[in-house]
Enzyme design. Sequence first.
Site, short mmCIF file in Angstrom:
data_model
loop_
_atom_site.label_atom_id
_atom_site.label_comp_id
_atom_site.label_asym_id
_atom_site.label_seq_id
_atom_site.Cartn_x
_atom_site.Cartn_y
_atom_site.Cartn_z
N ASP A 8 45.79 33.08 29.27
CA ASP A 8 45.02 33.00 30.51
C ASP A 8 43.62 32.51 30.13
O ASP A 8 43.27 32.46 28.95
CB ASP A 8 44.97 34.40 31.13
CG ASP A 8 44.08 34.46 32.36
OD1 ASP A 8 44.23 33.61 33.25
OD2 ASP A 8 43.22 35.36 32.41
N ASP A 10 40.17 32.79 32.55
CA ASP A 10 39.09 33.65 33.04
C ASP A 10 39.32 35.10 32.64
O ASP A 10 40.37 35.69 32.94
CB ASP A 10 39.00 33.57 34.57
CG ASP A 10 38.70 32.16 35.06
OD1 ASP A 10 38.01 31.42 34.35
OD2 ASP A 10 39.15 31.81 36.17
N ASP A 166 44.32 38.98 30.69
CA ASP A 166 43.61 40.21 31.08
C ASP A 166 44.06 40.75 32.43
O ASP A 166 43.55 41.77 32.89
CB ASP A 166 42.10 39.94 31.15
CG ASP A 166 41.74 39.10 32.37
OD1 ASP A 166 42.36 38.03 32.57
OD2 ASP A 166 40.84 39.51 33.14
#
Length: 216
Positions: A8, A10, A166
């Site tokens: 991922d 961001d 996250d």
Amino acid sequence: MYKAIFFDLDGTLLDTSPDICKTVNEALSAFGCPPITLRQTIKFIGNGARKLIERAVPEQFSYKTDEIFALYLRLFAACDNSLTELYRGEREFLQKLSRSDIRTAVITNKPDDATKNVCAKLLSDYRFDYIGGQTPGAPLKPDPAKTLELIEKWGLKAEDCVFVGDGETDVMTAVNAGTHCISVLWGYRPESELRAAGGKIFVHDFRELSDEIFKG
């Protein structure tokens, strides 16, 4: 050792929340909407730009959502990413990863042009075999389409790959693709939400992530 890592962006590779907050508020302000806080921005991130704007626009301004979203996309594509940073210990990890034989990809729900711009500015010193964000008509995570496409293209098996992120969408993407998953705890979601989504392996910093990636 894993043969491919899907990252991922961001909250995982880059702390982009200050720039996202700034750009969202520029778009909101242009239409007379009140600003959102950085904490709200972090809460709203994760399911694509459209969902971010829908969450940021107050109900009484909802009829302006399409226009605000269109402006946000234009502003975000032109963002200079001056407030975005790498995380502590990340450079050393990415240098080691770039020297390895492990395939690497960035798969994010961030708009594709903004994804490529920020990666070119902050991640160009490191090897990534694929970098891609949201494009018109393409499914967003947790749909595993892009992950599975790359696994097939690289001639790998899902069980030899890992998704690192996250958010709960990253956990769900890994489940849907049949890959392993490592959830990072320096990002935008607490461990409780990641566990609720099915997360099982957690790391607190890039040293722990390196140990997990390169073990065995």
